[in-house]
Design a protein around this motif. Structure first.
Motif, PDB file in Angstrom:
ATOM      1  N   GLU A  73      15.386  66.775   1.075  1.00 13.18           N
ATOM      2  CA  GLU A  73      14.186  66.809   0.233  1.00 13.18           C
ATOM      3  C   GLU A  73      13.874  68.199  -0.311  1.00 13.18           C
ATOM      4  O   GLU A  73      13.528  68.351  -1.480  1.00 13.18           O
ATOM      5  CB  GLU A  73      12.987  66.262   1.024  1.00 13.18           C
ATOM      6  CG  GLU A  73      11.825  65.881   0.162  1.00 13.18           C
ATOM      7  CD  GLU A  73      12.113  64.701  -0.763  1.00 13.18           C
ATOM      8  OE1 GLU A  73      11.616  64.732  -1.897  1.00 13.18           O
ATOM      9  OE2 GLU A  73      12.824  63.776  -0.354  1.00 13.18           O
ATOM     10  N   VAL A  74      14.015  69.238   0.525  1.00 15.77           N
ATOM     11  CA  VAL A  74      13.642  70.587   0.088  1.00 15.77           C
ATOM     12  C   VAL A  74      14.636  71.202  -0.897  1.00 15.77           C
ATOM     13  O   VAL A  74      14.364  72.248  -1.488  1.00 15.77           O
ATOM     14  CB  VAL A  74      13.440  71.556   1.282  1.00 15.77           C
ATOM     15  CG1 VAL A  74      12.306  71.106   2.170  1.00 15.77           C
ATOM     16  CG2 VAL A  74      14.719  71.743   2.053  1.00 15.77           C
ATOM     17  N   THR A  81      11.177  78.094   1.515  1.00 17.14           N
ATOM     18  CA  THR A  81      11.895  79.139   2.253  1.00 17.14           C
ATOM     19  C   THR A  81      12.815  78.539   3.317  1.00 17.14           C
ATOM     20  O   THR A  81      13.275  79.245   4.210  1.00 17.14           O
ATOM     21  CB  THR A  81      10.895  80.114   2.910  1.00 17.14           C
ATOM     22  OG1 THR A  81      10.034  79.373   3.791  1.00 17.14           O
ATOM     23  CG2 THR A  81      10.083  80.850   1.861  1.00 17.14           C
ATOM     24  N   TYR A  82      13.056  77.239   3.201  1.00 17.12           N
ATOM     25  CA  TYR A  82      13.968  76.576   4.129  1.00 17.12           C
ATOM     26  C   TYR A  82      15.288  77.344   4.150  1.00 17.12           C
ATOM     27  O   TYR A  82      15.804  77.729   3.093  1.00 17.12           O
ATOM     28  CB  TYR A  82      14.178  75.127   3.677  1.00 17.12           C
ATOM     29  CG  TYR A  82      14.842  74.256   4.704  1.00 17.12           C
ATOM     30  CD1 TYR A  82      14.132  73.770   5.794  1.00 17.12           C
ATOM     31  CD2 TYR A  82      16.177  73.910   4.585  1.00 17.12           C
ATOM     32  CE1 TYR A  82      14.736  72.963   6.741  1.00 17.12           C
ATOM     33  CE2 TYR A  82      16.794  73.096   5.521  1.00 17.12           C
ATOM     34  CZ  TYR A  82      16.072  72.637   6.592  1.00 17.12           C
ATOM     35  OH  TYR A  82      16.673  71.834   7.530  1.00 17.12           O
ATOM     36  N   ASN A  87      22.242  71.007   2.754  1.00 21.02           N
ATOM     37  CA  ASN A  87      22.549  69.905   3.665  1.00 21.02           C
ATOM     38  C   ASN A  87      22.474  68.552   2.969  1.00 21.02           C
ATOM     39  O   ASN A  87      21.745  68.382   2.001  1.00 21.02           O
ATOM     40  CB  ASN A  87      21.605  69.906   4.857  1.00 21.02           C
ATOM     41  CG  ASN A  87      21.862  71.060   5.801  1.00 21.02           C
ATOM     42  OD1 ASN A  87      22.985  71.488   5.951  1.00 21.02           O
ATOM     43  ND2 ASN A  87      20.813  71.560   6.417  1.00 21.02           N
ATOM     44  N   MET A  88      23.231  67.611   3.502  1.00 19.94           N
ATOM     45  CA  MET A  88      23.140  66.229   3.031  1.00 19.94           C
ATOM     46  C   MET A  88      22.131  65.505   3.915  1.00 19.94           C
ATOM     47  O   MET A  88      22.109  65.684   5.133  1.00 19.94           O
ATOM     48  CB  MET A  88      24.517  65.546   3.139  1.00 19.94           C
ATOM     49  CG  MET A  88      24.509  64.113   2.683  1.00 19.94           C
ATOM     50  SD  MET A  88      26.129  63.327   2.518  1.00 19.94           S
ATOM     51  CE  MET A  88      26.952  63.705   4.020  1.00 19.94           C
TER      52      MET A  88
END
Length: 94
Positions: A73-74, A81-82, A87-88
């Protein structure tokens, strides 16, 4: 490639490292993907990824398979700032 001394060194080292009988070097990733998806793709198959690169998508879909993007989602939030947005979202696989 074939016939040059460097090819035989490369071929021998790759066989040693992988245990594969046959080694087929390609000049770029797009060519490798084309070969890969012609062998592993096909109708009624789905190839998930976080987000397919344009030529990867083309190679998947040329084989008859469906390229499916499943980013977390991010990934679409530039202000987030993730620490890693590549990533999947594996929960979407279900």
């Amino acid at each position: 490639y074939a016939g040059s001394p460097s090819f035989f060194r490369f071929e021998n080292k790759m066989k040693e490292l992988t245990g594969f009988t046959h080694i087929l070097p390609t000049h770029q990733g797009r060519a490798s993907e084309r070969i890969l998806f012609e062998l592993l793709g096909g109708n009624d198959k789905c190839v998930p990824n976080n987000t397919h690169f344009d030529t990867t998508r083309a190679n998947v879909e040329h084989s008859g398979a469906k390229a499916v993007d499943l980013p977390i989602e991010v990934a679409s939030n530039p202000q987030s700032t993730y620490p890693f947005k590549g990533n999947m979202d594996t929960k979407k696989l279900e």
